[in-house]
Design a protein around this motif. Structure first.
Motif, PDB file in Angstrom:
ATOM      1  N   VAL A   1     -43.964  -9.627 -24.503  1.00 53.24           N
ATOM      2  CA  VAL A   1     -44.314 -11.180 -24.044  1.00 53.24           C
ATOM      3  C   VAL A   1     -43.282 -11.283 -22.877  1.00 53.24           C
ATOM      4  O   VAL A   1     -43.597 -12.177 -21.777  1.00 53.24           O
ATOM      5  CB  VAL A   1     -44.068 -12.021 -25.122  1.00 53.24           C
ATOM      6  N   ALA A   2     -41.876 -11.028 -22.790  1.00 52.85           N
ATOM      7  CA  ALA A   2     -41.071 -11.253 -21.706  1.00 52.85           C
ATOM      8  C   ALA A   2     -41.601 -10.630 -20.359  1.00 52.85           C
ATOM      9  O   ALA A   2     -41.288 -10.987 -19.351  1.00 52.85           O
ATOM     10  CB  ALA A   2     -39.765 -10.647 -22.013  1.00 52.85           C
ATOM     11  N   ALA A   3     -42.255  -9.373 -20.730  1.00 47.37           N
ATOM     12  CA  ALA A   3     -42.918  -8.605 -19.841  1.00 47.37           C
ATOM     13  C   ALA A   3     -43.975  -9.543 -18.742  1.00 47.37           C
ATOM     14  O   ALA A   3     -44.651  -9.069 -17.809  1.00 47.37           O
ATOM     15  CB  ALA A   3     -43.615  -7.196 -20.012  1.00 47.37           C
ATOM     16  N   MET A   4     -44.484 -10.401 -19.564  1.00 44.48           N
ATOM     17  CA  MET A   4     -45.680 -11.375 -18.832  1.00 44.48           C
ATOM     18  C   MET A   4     -45.194 -12.105 -17.704  1.00 44.48           C
ATOM     19  O   MET A   4     -46.104 -12.745 -17.038  1.00 44.48           O
ATOM     20  CB  MET A   4     -46.200 -12.195 -19.804  1.00 44.48           C
ATOM     21  N   ASP A   5     -43.845 -12.419 -17.581  1.00 43.66           N
ATOM     22  CA  ASP A   5     -43.379 -13.084 -16.616  1.00 43.66           C
ATOM     23  C   ASP A   5     -43.358 -12.754 -15.102  1.00 43.66           C
ATOM     24  O   ASP A   5     -42.815 -11.261 -15.206  1.00 43.66           O
ATOM     25  CB  ASP A   5     -41.637 -13.369 -16.921  1.00 43.66           C
ATOM     26  N   GLY A   6     -43.914 -13.370 -14.154  1.00 43.31           N
ATOM     27  CA  GLY A   6     -44.007 -12.524 -12.952  1.00 43.31           C
ATOM     28  C   GLY A   6     -45.330 -11.921 -12.763  1.00 43.31           C
ATOM     29  O   GLY A   6     -45.502 -11.137 -11.706  1.00 43.31           O
ATOM     30  N   VAL A   7     -45.889 -11.673 -13.619  1.00 44.15           N
ATOM     31  CA  VAL A   7     -47.179 -10.944 -13.630  1.00 44.15           C
ATOM     32  C   VAL A   7     -48.469 -11.855 -13.166  1.00 44.15           C
ATOM     33  O   VAL A   7     -49.000 -12.794 -13.492  1.00 44.15           O
ATOM     34  CB  VAL A   7     -47.664 -10.231 -14.988  1.00 44.15           C
ATOM     35  N   ALA A   8     -48.662 -11.848 -11.700  1.00 41.82           N
ATOM     36  CA  ALA A   8     -49.718 -12.553 -11.107  1.00 41.82           C
ATOM     37  C   ALA A   8     -50.845 -12.225 -11.431  1.00 41.82           C
ATOM     38  O   ALA A   8     -51.418 -11.317 -11.771  1.00 41.82           O
ATOM     39  CB  ALA A   8     -49.418 -12.154  -9.552  1.00 41.82           C
ATOM     40  N   GLN A   9     -51.764 -13.469 -11.204  1.00 42.30           N
ATOM     41  CA  GLN A   9     -53.249 -13.353 -11.708  1.00 42.30           C
ATOM     42  C   GLN A   9     -54.001 -14.069 -10.458  1.00 42.30           C
ATOM     43  O   GLN A   9     -53.516 -14.759  -9.800  1.00 42.30           O
ATOM     44  CB  GLN A   9     -53.433 -14.346 -12.758  1.00 42.30           C
ATOM     45  N   PRO A  10     -55.343 -13.637 -10.294  1.00 41.85           N
ATOM     46  CA  PRO A  10     -56.039 -14.180  -9.123  1.00 41.85           C
ATOM     47  C   PRO A  10     -55.973 -15.639  -9.435  1.00 41.85           C
ATOM     48  O   PRO A  10     -56.588 -16.238 -10.287  1.00 41.85           O
ATOM     49  CB  PRO A  10     -57.473 -13.589  -9.627  1.00 41.85           C
TER      50      PRO A  10
ATOM     51  N   PRO B   1     -55.504 -21.236 -11.701  1.00 41.97           N
ATOM     52  CA  PRO B   1     -54.515 -21.758 -10.569  1.00 41.97           C
ATOM     53  C   PRO B   1     -53.150 -22.246 -11.057  1.00 41.97           C
ATOM     54  O   PRO B   1     -52.360 -22.368 -10.366  1.00 41.97           O
ATOM     55  CB  PRO B   1     -55.532 -23.062 -10.354  1.00 41.97           C
ATOM     56  N   GLU B   2     -53.089 -22.091 -12.601  1.00 38.55           N
ATOM     57  CA  GLU B   2     -51.669 -22.330 -13.067  1.00 38.55           C
ATOM     58  C   GLU B   2     -50.696 -21.589 -12.642  1.00 38.55           C
ATOM     59  O   GLU B   2     -49.504 -21.677 -12.783  1.00 38.55           O
ATOM     60  CB  GLU B   2     -52.052 -22.713 -14.379  1.00 38.55           C
ATOM     61  N   GLY B   3     -50.911 -20.230 -12.489  1.00 40.65           N
ATOM     62  CA  GLY B   3     -49.761 -19.042 -12.254  1.00 40.65           C
ATOM     63  C   GLY B   3     -50.018 -17.839 -13.014  1.00 40.65           C
ATOM     64  O   GLY B   3     -51.135 -17.579 -13.356  1.00 40.65           O
ATOM     65  N   ASP B   4     -48.654 -17.215 -13.244  1.00 42.29           N
ATOM     66  CA  ASP B   4     -48.830 -16.015 -13.718  1.00 42.29           C
ATOM     67  C   ASP B   4     -49.038 -15.974 -15.252  1.00 42.29           C
ATOM     68  O   ASP B   4     -49.202 -17.047 -15.799  1.00 42.29           O
ATOM     69  CB  ASP B   4     -47.413 -15.227 -13.234  1.00 42.29           C
ATOM     70  N   VAL B   5     -49.069 -14.816 -15.839  1.00 41.56           N
ATOM     71  CA  VAL B   5     -49.521 -14.847 -17.147  1.00 41.56           C
ATOM     72  C   VAL B   5     -48.724 -15.710 -18.251  1.00 41.56           C
ATOM     73  O   VAL B   5     -49.072 -16.007 -19.114  1.00 41.56           O
ATOM     74  CB  VAL B   5     -49.418 -13.247 -17.637  1.00 41.56           C
ATOM     75  N   PHE B   6     -47.187 -15.269 -17.852  1.00 42.62           N
ATOM     76  CA  PHE B   6     -46.343 -16.012 -18.708  1.00 42.62           C
ATOM     77  C   PHE B   6     -46.571 -17.696 -18.495  1.00 42.62           C
ATOM     78  O   PHE B   6     -46.585 -18.268 -19.691  1.00 42.62           O
ATOM     79  CB  PHE B   6     -44.981 -15.782 -18.282  1.00 42.62           C
ATOM     80  N   THR B   7     -46.657 -17.975 -17.562  1.00 45.25           N
ATOM     81  CA  THR B   7     -47.177 -19.567 -17.159  1.00 45.25           C
ATOM     82  C   THR B   7     -48.078 -20.141 -18.038  1.00 45.25           C
ATOM     83  O   THR B   7     -48.207 -21.025 -18.575  1.00 45.25           O
ATOM     84  CB  THR B   7     -46.972 -19.825 -15.697  1.00 45.25           C
ATOM     85  N   HIS B   8     -49.197 -19.021 -17.742  1.00 46.90           N
ATOM     86  CA  HIS B   8     -50.467 -19.516 -18.577  1.00 46.90           C
ATOM     87  C   HIS B   8     -50.298 -19.557 -20.097  1.00 46.90           C
ATOM     88  O   HIS B   8     -50.745 -20.772 -20.686  1.00 46.90           O
ATOM     89  CB  HIS B   8     -51.528 -18.503 -17.984  1.00 46.90           C
ATOM     90  N   THR B   9     -49.527 -18.659 -20.621  1.00 48.09           N
ATOM     91  CA  THR B   9     -49.322 -18.575 -21.955  1.00 48.09           C
ATOM     92  C   THR B   9     -48.471 -19.937 -22.415  1.00 48.09           C
ATOM     93  O   THR B   9     -48.925 -20.519 -23.393  1.00 48.09           O
ATOM     94  CB  THR B   9     -48.605 -17.366 -22.355  1.00 48.09           C
ATOM     95  N   VAL B  10     -47.653 -20.377 -21.505  1.00 48.42           N
ATOM     96  CA  VAL B  10     -46.745 -21.476 -21.886  1.00 48.42           C
ATOM     97  C   VAL B  10     -47.573 -22.834 -21.840  1.00 48.42           C
ATOM     98  O   VAL B  10     -47.574 -23.216 -22.883  1.00 48.42           O
ATOM     99  CB  VAL B  10     -45.514 -21.681 -20.765  1.00 48.42           C
ATOM    100  N   HIS B  11     -48.474 -22.853 -21.168  1.00 50.33           N
ATOM    101  CA  HIS B  11     -49.414 -24.038 -20.961  1.00 50.33           C
ATOM    102  C   HIS B  11     -50.357 -24.027 -22.371  1.00 50.33           C
ATOM    103  O   HIS B  11     -50.361 -25.091 -22.731  1.00 50.33           O
ATOM    104  CB  HIS B  11     -50.393 -23.939 -19.919  1.00 50.33           C
ATOM    105  N   MET B  12     -50.711 -22.930 -22.650  1.00 51.14           N
ATOM    106  CA  MET B  12     -51.592 -22.834 -23.970  1.00 51.14           C
ATOM    107  C   MET B  12     -50.682 -23.184 -25.099  1.00 51.14           C
ATOM    108  O   MET B  12     -51.157 -24.018 -25.996  1.00 51.14           O
ATOM    109  CB  MET B  12     -52.161 -21.632 -24.169  1.00 51.14           C
ATOM    110  N   LEU B  13     -49.632 -22.696 -25.166  1.00 51.25           N
ATOM    111  CA  LEU B  13     -48.572 -23.075 -26.185  1.00 51.25           C
ATOM    112  C   LEU B  13     -48.562 -24.511 -26.361  1.00 51.25           C
ATOM    113  O   LEU B  13     -48.210 -25.049 -27.344  1.00 51.25           O
ATOM    114  CB  LEU B  13     -47.336 -22.109 -26.418  1.00 51.25           C
TER     115      LEU B  13
END
Ligand code: ATP
Ligand code: MG
Length: 450
Positions: A233-242, A247-259
């Motif tokens: 899960v830590a590895a999701m930090d900094g993984v960019a998305q189209p 628009p919200e950001g990388d994979v980690f940020t997206h997951t944080v928003h959902m949580l």
């Protein structure tokens, strides 16, 4: 009477009984903290100078649960218990998990051995007074989680406290004291010495009880604990998305928003949200996007994520059924978006799956935390409403004997026709057995290979 008042009243009966026998009896720890915060307590703990045998003598139905730790459980009926623990100090405890032994002590020392100042308060019901030996009241007022005494030493006694610090900070919406946070950062690796079960339970409580579980996940990451307990899960930090999809950001940020958007989730949902995109870091690659322009793609991240989710949850010793459910949800989490273009039989199966409520909520959160469109969800809900009357998948109208009665010889041709008939039944909503058999005889005459 509200449940928490009932527990509180029952605890009052226990403390009165102890007092009338001449003992000191205080409410202790989390229940005092929660009472002062106006939150319902999860359980009520009583601390006393009576020895376990003396407590047992006063409450015949009481059970010694941790004789070595001086803990007696007094059943209150209705499945509720109060734990009565003798004032104690912990001795030894160099393995970072357990005290070597405990010695009975006074209430001041009992407060000192607790983990955080806001968890070290007592309430004396007789005097209607809070007793604060650890400076917990100012921290409760300022909403700070702070280790009692020297944080590094307190963590060395039990490294699980590092995770508890993050869990309480997140569930109470407090701030983490900087010195306590620094001691966690310096010792995060030691969490590996703690049993998977204890780690699992803390993580689940963090995810399910925090009003903003995403903020909790960020704190877990900032303290270095996430990389130790959930490196995937830590590895999701900094993984960019189209940016056009996210628009919200990388994979980690997206997951944080959902949580953060979850409301009182079940453990299955919470873990599914946490892990739904865990397959993205290992599958990230640049490939053709719209109009042939290159973009970041995560081909197969759902299947890869399901495998990782299974590994992670097994490592945390989650029950088998839990692992299977969450992993199935992760594997299927991209299907929902296809719903408007799905064949009815496929859609019917999606809606009929036991994990459907979790999949639906995961999809809803996924959309809200990215592009914001709920179009696919609306399509599924409309179809589901039509089927709402039917609880489970309908039973097949046609069986093997029917098929053989059409002249099909025993063998694989029978099974093939049964599947075709059931597919047709789900697709059209057919309820007439004769009509379905007629269709089968027409479409798949006995000589044909379906
Ligand atoms: P909750 O029940 O909401 O998790 P709580 O504070 O009541 O919160 P419990 O785990 O029920 O937590 O423990 C009761 C009390 O025992 C705590 O408030 C704390 O004072 C003490 N305690 C529990 N676990 C530890 C620990 N690992 N180290 C030190 N003290 C602890
Ligand atoms: Mg408690």
């Amino acid at each position: 009477m509200e449940t928490s008042e009932r527990i509180w009243a029952a605890a009052g009966r226990v403390t009165r009984r102890l007092r009338s026998a001449g003992y000191r009896a205080l409410l202790a720890g989390g229940c005092v903290r929660d009472r002062l915060l106006g939150r319902p307590p999860r359980d009520v703990d009583v601390a006393t100078d009576a020895r376990p045998e003396q407590v047992k003598a006063l409450f015949p139905r009481a059970v010694l649960v941790g004789a070595a730790f001086g803990v007696v459980r007094v059943p209150l009926g209705g499945g509720r218990d109060v734990e009565v623990a003798t004032f104690r100090r912990d001795v030894g405890g160099t393995d970072g998990r357990h005290p070597e032994r405990v010695e009975f002590a006074d209430e001041r020392e009992d407060a000192q051995r607790r983990d955080f100042t806001v968890n070290g308060l007592f309430y004396d019901p007789e005097a209607d007074r809070v007793l604060d030996y650890v400076n917990g009241l100012p921290d409760l007022e300022a909403r700070i989680v702070r280790a009692i005494g020297d944080p590094a030493r307190r963590f060395a006694e039990d490294y699980l406290r590092m995770l508890r610090a993050v869990r309480f900070t997140a569930t109470l919406s407090f701030a983490l004291d900087p010195a306590t946070a620094a001691a966690i950062r310096a010792n995060a690796g030691r969490i590996r010495g703690i049993s998977a079960e204890r780690i699992r339970d803390e993580l689940t409580r963090l995810l399910c009880e925090a009003p903003r579980a995403g903020a909790g996940l960020r704190l877990l990451h900032e303290t270095g604990l996430l990389a130790e307990v959930l490196p995937e899960v830590a590895a999701m930090d900094g993984v960019a998305q189209p940016p056009e999809f996210h628009p919200e950001g990388d994979v980690f940020t997206h997951t944080v928003h959902m949580l953060d958007a979850m409301r009182a989730p079940s453990p299955e949902l919470a873990w599914a949200v946490l892990l739904h995109d865990v397959g993205k870091p290992p599958t990230a690659a640049v490939g053709p996007g719209r109009g042939g322009r290159p973009r970041i793609r995560f081909d197969g991240h759902d299947a890869a994520g399901a495998v990782l989710a299974e590994q992670i949850l097994r490592r945390l010793r989650m029950p088998k059924r839990f692992v299977e459910a969450v992993s199935a949800v992760v594997r299927g989490h991209m299907r929902f978006a296809e719903a408007p273009r799905m064949r009815r039989a496929t859609l019917r199966r999606l809606v009929g799956a036991p994990t459907y409520p979790i999949e639906r909520e995961l999809h809803r959160l996924d959309c809200l935390a990215s592009h914001g469109s709920l179009a696919a969800l609306d399509a599924v809900d409309r179809a589901a409403a039509e089927w709402a009357a039917q609880q489970a998948l309908p039973s097949p109208l046609v069986d093997g004997r029917d098929v053989m009665a059409l002249g099909v010889p025993e063998g694989p041709g029978v099974g093939d026709r049964l599947r075709a008939a059931y597919e047709r039944q789900l697709e059209t909503g057919e309820t007439d057995r004769e009509a379905l058999l007629a269709w089968l005889a027409r479409e798949f005459p006995p000589s044909a290979t379906p």
